[in-house]
Scaffold this active site. Structure first.
Site, PDB file in Angstrom:
ATOM      1  N   PRO A  81      41.785  44.029  49.624  1.00 27.50           N
ATOM      2  CA  PRO A  81      42.101  42.790  48.909  1.00 27.50           C
ATOM      3  C   PRO A  81      41.704  42.888  47.438  1.00 27.50           C
ATOM      4  O   PRO A  81      40.634  43.391  47.093  1.00 27.50           O
ATOM      5  CB  PRO A  81      41.249  41.742  49.633  1.00 27.50           C
ATOM      6  N   GLY A  82      42.556  42.434  46.582  1.00 29.63           N
ATOM      7  CA  GLY A  82      42.252  42.333  45.153  1.00 29.63           C
ATOM      8  C   GLY A  82      42.515  40.917  44.697  1.00 29.63           C
ATOM      9  O   GLY A  82      41.612  40.118  44.478  1.00 29.63           O
ATOM     10  N   ARG A  83      43.807  40.585  44.624  1.00 31.35           N
ATOM     11  CA  ARG A  83      44.233  39.242  44.249  1.00 31.35           C
ATOM     12  C   ARG A  83      43.590  38.172  45.124  1.00 31.35           C
ATOM     13  O   ARG A  83      43.155  37.122  44.637  1.00 31.35           O
ATOM     14  CB  ARG A  83      45.758  39.164  44.379  1.00 31.35           C
TER      15      ARG A  83
ATOM     16  N   TYR B 264      57.834  38.874  35.876  1.00 38.29           N
ATOM     17  CA  TYR B 264      58.573  38.549  37.093  1.00 38.29           C
ATOM     18  C   TYR B 264      58.549  37.064  37.426  1.00 38.29           C
ATOM     19  O   TYR B 264      58.482  36.671  38.591  1.00 38.29           O
ATOM     20  CB  TYR B 264      58.086  39.362  38.299  1.00 38.29           C
TER      21      TYR B 264
ATOM     22  N   CYS C 294      55.687  36.379  19.264  1.00 36.38           N
ATOM     23  CA  CYS C 294      57.016  36.335  18.665  1.00 36.38           C
ATOM     24  C   CYS C 294      58.043  36.920  19.627  1.00 36.38           C
ATOM     25  O   CYS C 294      58.670  37.951  19.373  1.00 36.38           O
ATOM     26  CB  CYS C 294      57.007  37.106  17.343  1.00 36.38           C
TER      27      CYS C 294
ATOM     28  N   TYR D  48      45.284  40.139  37.631  1.00 35.99           N
ATOM     29  CA  TYR D  48      46.364  40.661  36.792  1.00 35.99           C
ATOM     30  C   TYR D  48      46.629  39.797  35.568  1.00 35.99           C
ATOM     31  O   TYR D  48      47.739  39.753  35.057  1.00 35.99           O
ATOM     32  CB  TYR D  48      47.647  40.841  37.618  1.00 35.99           C
TER      33      TYR D  48
ATOM     34  N   ARG E 234      52.433  38.081  33.511  1.00 36.98           N
ATOM     35  CA  ARG E 234      53.143  37.928  34.788  1.00 36.98           C
ATOM     36  C   ARG E 234      54.370  37.019  34.713  1.00 36.98           C
ATOM     37  O   ARG E 234      55.418  37.361  35.282  1.00 36.98           O
ATOM     38  CB  ARG E 234      52.185  37.426  35.878  1.00 36.98           C
TER      39      ARG E 234
END
Length: 439
Positions: free
Chosen positions: A291-293, A334, A361, A390, A330
């Site tokens: 697990p990370g997120r 996506y 910009c 992330y 992010r």
């Protein structure tokens, strides 16, 4: 909107995290600012531990440090009895500097450089998750050079790919990661590792995707993997000591997300492995996850100061913040969705939908397109939730924007764990063509 972790609205109508008023945090450290609810990370880790203990199996929970890595985060992971995934020499160096136990480090990456492999072998990394035959040759050379036997897990592509709610049983063979099983690459890799005295084949690894909200794909992957494990047992008399099902456990970004409790993921994975092993008269392996997120994602909140507004009658109202794609790429990458509130007026009802724009910009530098807020004004503090994974990890200096500071908050205390960059930091590695002439 349901607040997560220790977040609450205090008596002043301000958002509070870890007992710290976000208005005071912004005044002390500036914005943009990443704020991590440390207690929430502790609780998430504990939930995973408890889920495994309830099932009575041997296990490792490896924090996928690519989600967010810094000295303090890795030291916290060690305190929480987590193992650690690293995917580069830089992440490994951070782990070394943090004093993380190398025997609990797993070295990932689809194109590990010889220098990275040598660094990992020399420092006694506990396990290499090997992606390809090129890496096997490099790893064997490094192991022999250091007169060491290294633990190897073969990363496999079992032909199961998760797209949140959808699963594809064919097609994941087309991936830059891992040994393809259907073409026989897995068979060849098993034979090569078993024949090399400098390598110990610990087991097999697979990772089917990210932000997954049910267990179907994990079960499918285990079943597919065990169909090959059975043939390796028959051919080589080999059964894995470890099966690693990767990560990808979903979190809540918006009210549309409905992630499972850690125990549900773990229970279904263990049940699938136990069933498959028993059917083939194989011993129950140790189960590893990554697990990370799901450990740090919801624990992170980004604070911004609102600046300019643009109202296009009948079309859209834009609000710009003092950050954007430089601290959260992010949405641009996506179309990731988020929720947020005005932190200094968190008790006021939403009246208007705003599009939240970053300051870069780029027309694609948009954080959110339809965020309901009270009537906002320049100087208000915007809190964007679930930015702990992330966000800072993928931050950049595009437009020469300094990367923001990061603070951990817990028990009414705030601790800076990453200093914010200065303008001087932006040019410290630059080399001029000649001595500048300053006006």
């Amino acid at each position: 909107m349901k607040l997560q972790g220790t977040s609450r609205i205090n008596e002043q109508g301000h958002l509070e995290i870890g007992g710290k008023d976000t208005v005071e945090l912004a005044a002390s450290f500036g914005t943009p600012l990443f704020v991590y609810d440390t207690q929430m990370i502790r609780e998430r880790a504990q939930a995973f531990h408890e889920a495994f203990r309830a099932q009575g199996v041997n296990y490792q929970i490896a924090y996928a440090s690519k989600a967010f890595s810094c000295l303090a985060m890795l030291q916290l992971a060690d305190e929480l009895n987590l193992s650690l995934d690293v995917v580069s020499g830089g992440e490994l160096y951070t782990a070394l500097e943090a004093g993380f136990p190398m025997e609990r480090v797993h070295m990932h990456g689809n194109n590990k450089a010889p220098e990275e492999i040598d660094m990992a072998v020399a420092n006694g990394v506990g396990c290499f998750v090997v992606d390809n035959f090129h890496e096997l040759k490099l790893l064997s050379k490094a192991a022999h050079s250091h007169s060491k036997t290294v633990n190897v897990m073969l990363r496999t592509t079992p032909g199961v790919e998760a797209h949140t709610h959808d699963y594809i049983s064919t097609g994941q063979e087309d991936s830059k990661f891992g040994f393809d099983l259907s073409s026989g690459q897995g068979d060849e890799a098993v034979a090569e590792v078993l024949a090399d005295q400098a390598m110990h084949l610990l087991g097999f690894h697979c990772h089917i995707g990210s932000q997954i909200f049910d267990t179907t794909g994990f079960v499918m992957a285990v079943e597919k993997l065990y169909s090959y494990i059975a043939s390796w047992d028959e051919t080589y008399g080999y059964a894995p000591e470890v099966v690693n099902v990767g990560g990808g456990f979903g979190i809540r970004y918006t009210e549309d997300d409905d992630p499972l409790a850690p125990g549900t993921y773990i229970e279904d994975v263990i049940e699938a492995v136990a069933r498959e092993a028993k059917q083939r008269n194989l011993s129950m392996p140790e189960i590893w996850i990554e697990p990370g997120r799901s450990l740090v994602g919801e624990a992170g909140t980004t604070l911004y100061t609102l600046g300019s507004e643009k109202d296009i009658p009948g079309v859209r109202r834009y609000l710009s913040v003092d950050g954007g794609m430089t601290d959260n790429i992010r949405p641009a990458l996506y179309e990731a969705a988020y929720e947020g509130i005005i932190a200094n007026r968190a008790d006021e009802p939403a009246k208007t939908n705003y599009a939240i724009a970053g300051k870069c910009c780029e027309s694609g530098d948009m954080l959110m397109w339809d965020l309901p807020l009270p009537d906002a004004v320049a100087g208000d503090l915007l809190a964007v939730f679930s930015t702990g994974a992330y966000g800072y990890a993928m931050a950049s200096n595009y437009n020469r924007v300094p990367r923001p500071p990061v603070v951990f908050v817990e028990n009414e205390e705030a601790r800076v764990v990453i200093q914010g960059e200065s303008y001087a930091d932006l040019i410290k590695l630059d080399q001029p063509l000649h001595a500048p002439v300053k006006a």
